[in-house]
Design a protein around this motif. Structure first.
Motif, mmCIF file in Angstrom:
data_model
loop_
_atom_site.group_PDB
_atom_site.id
_atom_site.type_symbol
_atom_site.label_atom_id
_atom_site.label_comp_id
_atom_site.label_asym_id
_atom_site.label_seq_id
_atom_site.Cartn_x
_atom_site.Cartn_y
_atom_site.Cartn_z
ATOM 1 N N LEU A 127 -4.132 -37.538 6.143
ATOM 2 C CA LEU A 127 -3.441 -36.512 5.958
ATOM 3 C C LEU A 127 -4.529 -35.161 5.929
ATOM 4 C CD1 LEU A 127 -1.548 -37.859 3.089
ATOM 5 C CD2 LEU A 127 -0.579 -37.039 5.196
ATOM 6 N N ARG A 148 -5.613 -27.815 2.205
ATOM 7 C CA ARG A 148 -4.556 -28.914 2.165
ATOM 8 C C ARG A 148 -4.793 -29.575 0.622
ATOM 9 N NH1 ARG A 148 -0.842 -30.594 5.252
ATOM 10 N NH2 ARG A 148 -1.453 -32.829 5.606
ATOM 11 N N THR A 190 7.189 -34.326 -2.497
ATOM 12 C CA THR A 190 7.567 -33.532 -1.435
ATOM 13 C C THR A 190 8.367 -32.337 -2.101
ATOM 14 O OG1 THR A 190 9.878 -34.613 -0.783
ATOM 15 C CG2 THR A 190 7.757 -35.286 0.300
ATOM 16 N N ASP A 244 4.204 -27.546 5.827
ATOM 17 C CA ASP A 244 3.635 -28.912 6.448
ATOM 18 C C ASP A 244 3.384 -29.951 5.546
ATOM 19 O OD1 ASP A 244 3.399 -27.355 8.724
ATOM 20 O OD2 ASP A 244 1.273 -26.796 8.080
ATOM 21 N N ALA A 294 3.968 -33.473 3.849
ATOM 22 C CA ALA A 294 4.143 -35.106 4.110
ATOM 23 C C ALA A 294 4.049 -35.951 3.117
ATOM 24 C CB ALA A 294 3.142 -35.220 5.528
ATOM 25 N N LEU A 295 4.518 -37.292 3.211
ATOM 26 C CA LEU A 295 4.669 -38.143 2.237
ATOM 27 C C LEU A 295 4.234 -39.528 3.008
ATOM 28 C CD1 LEU A 295 5.071 -38.926 -0.585
ATOM 29 C CD2 LEU A 295 7.492 -39.530 -0.051
ATOM 30 N N ARG A 296 3.170 -40.248 2.433
ATOM 31 C CA ARG A 296 2.741 -41.688 3.071
ATOM 32 C C ARG A 296 2.569 -42.551 1.895
ATOM 33 N NH1 ARG A 296 3.660 -38.850 6.751
ATOM 34 N NH2 ARG A 296 2.441 -38.340 8.463
ATOM 35 N N ALA A 326 1.178 -37.397 -1.323
ATOM 36 C CA ALA A 326 2.102 -36.334 -0.712
ATOM 37 C C ALA A 326 1.107 -35.213 -0.261
ATOM 38 C CB ALA A 326 2.867 -35.851 -1.448
#
Length: 281
Positions: free
Chosen positions: A56, A154, A200, A210, A212-214, A276
């Motif tokens: 990320l 980030r 999110t 931008d 994102a979720l992992r 996230a």
């Protein structure tokens, strides 16, 4: 990098009361027990968490990385080993807990997550690991993270969701009410163990782009079941007995089922977490 400590003027007692995390009352054994739990927890899942941090956008450059809610430094030390050139700032509202991170290779700062003593646009990364589940309102802390990040920086938020956090085989349905009391106790103190499903949306509300979720998973494949005791064992429930939220009979039931689970050669467990990420505009 040597460790230093900076104390801000944040109202630590008030801010701690606003959250659901109390290191002296999280598990059996008081603070010493919690320090051991935090270390075991980090050892169990950090390799998967680090993989996602890198995926990320976290690299060994472009810092500093501000770890908000660093606690005892269990993850700070692992971040330092994995990213030896990246400047690290470890922040926690509890100065006594943060003192245990001395020697972790980071600057130590005692501060509220919603009032960081860093200049606007001064950080490359902000990490909140298992922090927002303890905040009655996570948005001020997320907005503060956005403030201290430079454009393009980030934010990384690692969390769980109680609805899908632990999958176990065999499963004991009679423990559902016991585990529900753990979540209810945290909720009554202002926390939310189902915050994973909202990560999110929270980042979007805080103004990040931008997003994102992992997911990441840690299983008992190749690991002794005892490694999962800090999460699944009765130690996490003992403080609920002391507070009156859990009966001795319920605690005894949970302890018995944990012992049965450990003794079963076919027992298997998976712990599921989420990270996230978002970019500061």
């Amino acid at each position: 990098m040597s460790s230093t400590t900076t104390t801000t003027t944040s109202a630590t007692t008030t801010a701690r009361a606003a959250g659901s995390y109390d290191p002296a009352r999280t598990t059996s054994g008081g603070l010493a027990g919690e320090l051991a739990r935090l270390e075991t927890q980090a050892e169990l899942s950090f390799p998967e968490e680090l993989r996602l941090l890198r995926e990320l956008g976290v690299t060994g450059t472009g810092g500093p990385l501000i770890e908000v809610g660093a606690g005892s430094g269990a993850v700070t030390r692992r971040l330092r080993a994995a990213l030896p050139e990246l400047p690290l700032i470890a922040v926690d509202i509890d100065g006594d807990l943060l003192a245990h991170a001395d020697g972790a290779g980071a600057e130590l700062v005692t501060a509220d997550a919603a009032a960081l003593p860093m200049e606007t646009g001064s950080a490359g990364y902000v990490l909140l690991r298992y922090v927002v589940q303890h905040l009655s309102d996570p948005l001020p802390a997320l907005a503060e993270a956005r403030r201290v990040l430079r454009p393009g920086g980030r934010i990384l938020v690692t969390e769980v969701d109680a609805s899908c956090w632990g999958l176990a085989d065999p499963w004991y349905p009679e423990l559902a009410g016991v585990h529900a009391k753990l979540s209810a106790s945290q909720e009554s103190a202002g926390g939310d163990r189902t915050v994973g499903r909202r990560l999110t949306r929270l980042l979007a509300a805080a103004g990040f782009d931008d997003i994102a979720l992992r997911p990441f998973a840690t299983t008992s494949d190749g690991r002794p079941m005892e490694d999962f005791a800090p999460h699944l064992g009765p130690g996490r429930l003992q403080p609920l007995v002391a507070s009156g939220a859990l009966t001795l009979a319920e605690f005894a039931l949970a302890a018995d089922r944990w012992n049965r689970f450990k003794a079963d050669p076919e027992a298997w467990v998976m712990l599921l977490g989420f990270t996230a990420a978002g970019t500061a505009p």
